[in-house]
Motif scaffolding. Structure first.
Motif, PDB file in Angstrom:
ATOM      1  N   TYR A   5       0.812  -1.222   0.000  1.00  0.00           N
ATOM      2  CA  TYR A   5       0.000   0.000   0.000  1.00  0.00           C
ATOM      3  C   TYR A   5       0.846   1.273   0.000  1.00  0.00           C
ATOM      4  O   TYR A   5       0.644   2.145  -0.851  1.00  0.00           O
ATOM      5  N   PRO A   6       1.776   1.434   0.936  1.00  0.00           N
ATOM      6  CA  PRO A   6       2.595   2.651   0.860  1.00  0.00           C
ATOM      7  C   PRO A   6       3.519   2.677  -0.354  1.00  0.00           C
ATOM      8  O   PRO A   6       3.835   3.748  -0.876  1.00  0.00           O
ATOM      9  N   ALA A   7       3.937   1.513  -0.843  1.00  0.00           N
ATOM     10  CA  ALA A   7       4.800   1.480  -2.028  1.00  0.00           C
ATOM     11  C   ALA A   7       4.038   1.941  -3.266  1.00  0.00           C
ATOM     12  O   ALA A   7       4.577   2.698  -4.089  1.00  0.00           O
ATOM     13  N   VAL A   8       2.791   1.529  -3.414  1.00  0.00           N
ATOM     14  CA  VAL A   8       1.981   1.963  -4.552  1.00  0.00           C
ATOM     15  C   VAL A   8       1.669   3.453  -4.439  1.00  0.00           C
ATOM     16  O   VAL A   8       1.753   4.193  -5.427  1.00  0.00           O
ATOM     17  N   LEU A   9       1.323   3.912  -3.243  1.00  0.00           N
ATOM     18  CA  LEU A   9       1.067   5.336  -3.045  1.00  0.00           C
ATOM     19  C   LEU A   9       2.315   6.163  -3.332  1.00  0.00           C
ATOM     20  O   LEU A   9       2.242   7.224  -3.963  1.00  0.00           O
ATOM     21  N   SER A  10       3.456   5.671  -2.915  1.00  0.00           N
ATOM     22  CA  SER A  10       4.704   6.359  -3.184  1.00  0.00           C
ATOM     23  C   SER A  10       5.012   6.410  -4.674  1.00  0.00           C
ATOM     24  O   SER A  10       5.465   7.438  -5.190  1.00  0.00           O
ATOM     25  N   ALA A  11       4.752   5.322  -5.375  1.00  0.00           N
ATOM     26  CA  ALA A  11       4.973   5.304  -6.825  1.00  0.00           C
ATOM     27  C   ALA A  11       4.044   6.283  -7.531  1.00  0.00           C
ATOM     28  O   ALA A  11       4.461   6.990  -8.461  1.00  0.00           O
ATOM     29  N   LEU A  12       2.793   6.374  -7.086  1.00  0.00           N
ATOM     30  CA  LEU A  12       1.855   7.325  -7.677  1.00  0.00           C
ATOM     31  C   LEU A  12       2.287   8.767  -7.421  1.00  0.00           C
ATOM     32  O   LEU A  12       2.223   9.617  -8.313  1.00  0.00           O
ATOM     33  N   LEU A  13       2.724   9.046  -6.195  1.00  0.00           N
ATOM     34  CA  LEU A  13       3.211  10.393  -5.870  1.00  0.00           C
ATOM     35  C   LEU A  13       4.439  10.748  -6.705  1.00  0.00           C
ATOM     36  O   LEU A  13       4.557  11.865  -7.212  1.00  0.00           O
ATOM     37  N   PHE A  14       5.350   9.797  -6.833  1.00  0.00           N
ATOM     38  CA  PHE A  14       6.568  10.060  -7.601  1.00  0.00           C
ATOM     39  C   PHE A  14       6.244  10.289  -9.080  1.00  0.00           C
ATOM     40  O   PHE A  14       6.803  11.195  -9.704  1.00  0.00           O
ATOM     41  N   CYS A  15       5.342   9.492  -9.645  1.00  0.00           N
ATOM     42  CA  CYS A  15       4.973   9.672 -11.051  1.00  0.00           C
ATOM     43  C   CYS A  15       4.250  10.999 -11.268  1.00  0.00           C
ATOM     44  O   CYS A  15       4.459  11.662 -12.293  1.00  0.00           O
ATOM     45  N   THR A  16       3.420  11.410 -10.309  1.00  0.00           N
ATOM     46  CA  THR A  16       2.759  12.705 -10.404  1.00  0.00           C
ATOM     47  C   THR A  16       3.776  13.833 -10.363  1.00  0.00           C
ATOM     48  O   THR A  16       3.699  14.791 -11.144  1.00  0.00           O
ATOM     49  N   GLY A  17       4.760  13.729  -9.486  1.00  0.00           N
ATOM     50  CA  GLY A  17       5.810  14.735  -9.422  1.00  0.00           C
ATOM     51  C   GLY A  17       6.666  14.760 -10.674  1.00  0.00           C
ATOM     52  O   GLY A  17       7.033  15.830 -11.165  1.00  0.00           O
ATOM     53  N   LEU A  18       6.975  13.599 -11.214  1.00  0.00           N
ATOM     54  CA  LEU A  18       7.762  13.526 -12.441  1.00  0.00           C
ATOM     55  C   LEU A  18       7.011  14.140 -13.617  1.00  0.00           C
ATOM     56  O   LEU A  18       7.589  14.870 -14.417  1.00  0.00           O
ATOM     57  N   TYR A  19       5.717  13.872 -13.695  1.00  0.00           N
ATOM     58  CA  TYR A  19       4.901  14.492 -14.742  1.00  0.00           C
ATOM     59  C   TYR A  19       4.895  16.016 -14.580  1.00  0.00           C
ATOM     60  O   TYR A  19       4.979  16.752 -15.558  1.00  0.00           O
ATOM     61  N   GLY A  20       4.800  16.486 -13.344  1.00  0.00           N
ATOM     62  CA  GLY A  20       4.809  17.920 -13.099  1.00  0.00           C
ATOM     63  C   GLY A  20       6.126  18.568 -13.489  1.00  0.00           C
ATOM     64  O   GLY A  20       6.141  19.677 -14.022  1.00  0.00           O
ATOM     65  N   VAL A  21       7.227  17.895 -13.238  1.00  0.00           N
ATOM     66  CA  VAL A  21       8.534  18.445 -13.619  1.00  0.00           C
ATOM     67  C   VAL A  21       8.675  18.501 -15.136  1.00  0.00           C
ATOM     68  O   VAL A  21       9.191  19.470 -15.690  1.00  0.00           O
ATOM     69  N   LEU A  22       8.205  17.469 -15.822  1.00  0.00           N
ATOM     70  CA  LEU A  22       8.380  17.410 -17.268  1.00  0.00           C
ATOM     71  C   LEU A  22       7.363  18.246 -18.039  1.00  0.00           C
ATOM     72  O   LEU A  22       7.670  18.744 -19.121  1.00  0.00           O
ATOM     73  N   ALA A  23       6.158  18.431 -17.504  1.00  0.00           N
ATOM     74  CA  ALA A  23       5.095  19.072 -18.271  1.00  0.00           C
ATOM     75  C   ALA A  23       4.867  20.533 -17.913  1.00  0.00           C
ATOM     76  O   ALA A  23       4.339  21.276 -18.729  1.00  0.00           O
ATOM     77  N   ARG A  24       5.238  20.955 -16.731  1.00  0.00           N
ATOM     78  CA  ARG A  24       4.926  22.323 -16.304  1.00  0.00           C
ATOM     79  C   ARG A  24       5.904  23.318 -16.882  1.00  0.00           C
ATOM     80  O   ARG A  24       7.065  23.014 -17.124  1.00  0.00           O
ATOM     81  N   ARG A  25       5.434  24.545 -17.057  1.00  0.00           N
ATOM     82  CA  ARG A  25       6.258  25.628 -17.578  1.00  0.00           C
ATOM     83  C   ARG A  25       6.603  26.644 -16.498  1.00  0.00           C
ATOM     84  O   ARG A  25       7.536  27.412 -16.662  1.00  0.00           O
ATOM     85  N   ASN A  26       5.849  26.681 -15.427  1.00  0.00           N
ATOM     86  CA  ASN A  26       6.082  27.644 -14.358  1.00  0.00           C
ATOM     87  C   ASN A  26       7.111  27.072 -13.386  1.00  0.00           C
ATOM     88  O   ASN A  26       7.008  25.932 -12.947  1.00  0.00           O
ATOM     89  N   ALA A  27       8.084  27.882 -13.019  1.00  0.00           N
ATOM     90  CA  ALA A  27       9.171  27.402 -12.164  1.00  0.00           C
ATOM     91  C   ALA A  27       8.690  27.045 -10.764  1.00  0.00           C
ATOM     92  O   ALA A  27       9.202  26.106 -10.150  1.00  0.00           O
TER      93      ALA A  27
END
Length: 133
Positions: A5-27
């Protein structure tokens, strides 16, 4: 609680953060996404620490100690990063990463015809005569 459970939640959080780093334009949003990624790592450290301490019957809690170091580094990173972003925004007027990269590389000052921008412009003889008159 099972380790999945925490491993899946952690993977989801990390993927959300990675998407935000790659897709966002605002610093600022990029910095927030990096914080999400660090919190995912913290969640993994604590979950594996609890799981390993139950299995090994030890109470060292090294995962929780590493989490405290990660929180301290994240606080310093967000403080310095936000100060840099605010200074750049104050000087340049934008926090858009693409615009900042373009101005740093000099793409906005390039002329459209592809000629060298440092070369002096030469006009026709008629333009020179009008300028002197």
């Amino acid at each position: 609680m099972h380790l999945a459970y925490p491993a899946v939640l952690s993977a989801l959080l990390f993927c959300t953060g990675l998407y935000g780093v790659l897709a966002r334009r605002n610093a600022i949003l990029v910095l927030m996404s990096v914080e999400l990624m660090l919190n995912a790592v913290n969640l993994n450290l604590v979950a594996f620490d609890v799981w390993l301490s139950r299995a090994a019957e030890e109470s060292l809690h090294s995962g929780q100690a590493l989490t405290l170091f990660t929180i301290a580094i994240a606080a310093a990173e967000i403080g310095i990063g936000l100060a840099i972003v605010l200074t750049v925004h104050r000087n340049r007027g934008t926090a858009d990463i693409d615009k900042l990269r373009d101005t740093a590389e000099g793409h906005e000052s390039d002329p459209a015809d592809g000629s060298d921008s440092d070369a002096p412009t030469t006009g026709t003889a008629g333009e020179k005569a009008e300028a002197t008159a």
